[in-house]
Design a protein around this motif. Sequence first.
Motif, mmCIF file in Angstrom:
data_model
loop_
_atom_site.group_PDB
_atom_site.id
_atom_site.type_symbol
_atom_site.label_atom_id
_atom_site.label_comp_id
_atom_site.label_asym_id
_atom_site.label_seq_id
_atom_site.Cartn_x
_atom_site.Cartn_y
_atom_site.Cartn_z
ATOM 1 N N LEU A 23 10.891 -2.869 -2.852
ATOM 2 C CA LEU A 23 9.564 -2.393 -2.417
ATOM 3 C C LEU A 23 8.650 -3.548 -2.026
ATOM 4 O O LEU A 23 7.431 -3.430 -2.094
ATOM 5 N N TYR A 24 9.229 -4.658 -1.619
ATOM 6 C CA TYR A 24 8.457 -5.835 -1.233
ATOM 7 C C TYR A 24 7.376 -5.537 -0.181
ATOM 8 O O TYR A 24 6.230 -5.951 -0.336
ATOM 9 N N PRO A 25 7.692 -4.812 0.901
ATOM 10 C CA PRO A 25 6.629 -4.512 1.879
ATOM 11 C C PRO A 25 5.446 -3.770 1.264
ATOM 12 O O PRO A 25 4.293 -4.003 1.650
ATOM 13 N N ALA A 31 3.803 -12.276 6.380
ATOM 14 C CA ALA A 31 4.438 -11.654 5.219
ATOM 15 C C ALA A 31 4.245 -10.148 5.222
ATOM 16 O O ALA A 31 5.132 -9.393 4.801
ATOM 17 N N VAL A 32 3.109 -9.679 5.726
ATOM 18 C CA VAL A 32 2.836 -8.242 5.789
ATOM 19 C C VAL A 32 3.510 -7.633 7.017
ATOM 20 O O VAL A 32 4.281 -6.674 6.920
ATOM 21 N N ILE A 33 3.232 -8.197 8.186
ATOM 22 C CA ILE A 33 3.703 -7.618 9.446
ATOM 23 C C ILE A 33 5.223 -7.679 9.549
ATOM 24 O O ILE A 33 5.877 -6.704 9.922
ATOM 25 N N MET A 34 5.809 -8.836 9.196
ATOM 26 C CA MET A 34 7.250 -9.028 9.325
ATOM 27 C C MET A 34 8.030 -8.036 8.474
ATOM 28 O O MET A 34 9.019 -7.448 8.932
ATOM 29 N N ASN A 35 7.593 -7.831 7.232
ATOM 30 C CA ASN A 35 8.343 -6.946 6.346
ATOM 31 C C ASN A 35 8.215 -5.490 6.745
ATOM 32 O O ASN A 35 9.165 -4.714 6.585
ATOM 33 N N ILE A 36 7.060 -5.102 7.272
ATOM 34 C CA ILE A 36 6.915 -3.735 7.763
ATOM 35 C C ILE A 36 7.828 -3.520 8.975
ATOM 36 O O ILE A 36 8.538 -2.503 9.072
ATOM 37 N N MET A 37 7.833 -4.483 9.900
ATOM 38 C CA MET A 37 8.683 -4.372 11.082
ATOM 39 C C MET A 37 10.168 -4.393 10.703
ATOM 40 O O MET A 37 10.963 -3.576 11.186
ATOM 41 N N GLY A 38 10.547 -5.336 9.848
ATOM 42 C CA GLY A 38 11.944 -5.450 9.461
ATOM 43 C C GLY A 38 12.451 -4.234 8.713
ATOM 44 O O GLY A 38 13.555 -3.738 8.982
ATOM 45 N N SER A 39 11.644 -3.725 7.776
ATOM 46 C CA SER A 39 12.046 -2.539 7.018
ATOM 47 C C SER A 39 12.183 -1.330 7.933
ATOM 48 O O SER A 39 13.126 -0.532 7.802
ATOM 49 N N SER A 40 11.256 -1.178 8.867
ATOM 50 C CA SER A 40 11.323 -0.057 9.807
ATOM 51 C C SER A 40 12.579 -0.146 10.669
ATOM 52 O O SER A 40 13.265 0.861 10.886
ATOM 53 N N LEU A 41 12.896 -1.344 11.158
ATOM 54 C CA LEU A 41 14.102 -1.525 11.960
ATOM 55 C C LEU A 41 15.353 -1.254 11.136
ATOM 56 O O LEU A 41 16.316 -0.643 11.619
ATOM 57 N N GLY A 42 15.343 -1.694 9.881
ATOM 58 C CA GLY A 42 16.491 -1.458 9.021
ATOM 59 C C GLY A 42 16.742 0.017 8.783
ATOM 60 O O GLY A 42 17.888 0.488 8.862
ATOM 61 N N PHE A 43 15.695 0.792 8.513
ATOM 62 C CA PHE A 43 15.860 2.224 8.290
ATOM 63 C C PHE A 43 16.268 2.942 9.572
ATOM 64 O O PHE A 43 17.005 3.921 9.538
#
Length: 406
Positions: free
Chosen positions: A71-73, A375-387
């Motif tokens: 739940l890092y993001p 740290a905020v933007i990257m993790n939101i983008m990365g998590s969205s792409l991963g899902f």
Amino acid sequence: MSWSMSLTSFPSRIQTHPTIHLLRPIKPTISSPPKFPNLPTIRSVQGNFDHSPITPAKTRWETMLETAASLYPLYVTAGAVVACLKPSTFAWFVKRGPASYSLSLGFIMLAMGLTLELRDLLNLFVQRPFSILFGCAAQYTIMPAFGAIISKSLGLSPALSVGLILLGCCPGGTASNVVTLIARGDVPLSIVMTVCTTLGAVFLTPLLTKILAGTYVPVDAVKLSISTLQVVVAPILLGSYLQRTFPAAVKFVLPSAPLFAVLASSLLACSVFSENVVRFKSSIIGASLASDLSPVLCAKAILSGELGVIILSVFLLHFAGFFVGYLSAAIGGFREPQRRAISIEVGMQNSSLGVVLATSHFTSPMVAVPPAMSAVIMNIMGSSLGFFWRFINPSDSKDSPKVDDK
């Protein structure tokens, strides 16, 4: 969030042996191999990562810790909101900077080192050198180049330009391994790329930053190298040494290490963001008053100000990393799991390292804002792409060219 992985190989098929008849001569016959309908198909882990090695079942407590670490993001987003509403919340940590920042990053890297078996990673590097070298080269060419291009195109101030370029020159972030797992990508490749780019950061991050950002402000590449060695490489090697020397103690603390690393990374990013939130607040309040509190106009006015330019620049940098990283891997002829791993690894940076180097070696506090915002933007983008990728089978693209390391 765990970086450990068993890198064993499995036989790709069941070997059959000819039947030998004794006591009486018979005519030679050709018989079909025996069928085993109840046995599962086992593929080679070295050639295909669709099936992972069998690992012991995790306890309920370990599953809870792993879920909490994923739940890092959410943590970093919630921390950014708190930093906006009450910046003094992080004052105790900010006052002790940059020493507190360096210690936090060292702890994060130590947690990563505890989960790494360098012998297995070295064996994987020997087995698949081309894909690893290709991914590392993409990491240190795509992101630094786009950091310079975007800062120039958007006309960022010298301090923000240096911060964005420094972010682009950082190695891959450890969160990329978790996102690659979610995206059904090549996790071992992601892990080795993270380690290799992190070790290479001692030389490449300072060198590239000096070349690309030296026209804005003076950059001391030697001091940057020493800092990177101290807060990144040394803790990783120490963690790997502790794992090998005290396996029982490491096994006891290992389940909770990723969660503490995630919390430390969130604290680091949100603390730096809280340092500059007062400056951003003035533009936000002014935009709200000027737009008669209309939500749409207020958001438009905020995004058109300095905060909006920073958000846009960081977003474009990571988008370029994800998109061009995937495109370059596709042109290189890699399989879909490798494409996803390279895309995610290139697009997700070690923003914590960017924050530490910015606060330790540059006088302007604005240099650290792009890495902190990342740290905020990257993790939101990365998590969205991963899902998104999780629901697309990576084995669907059968007609694409495939590159296999021998």
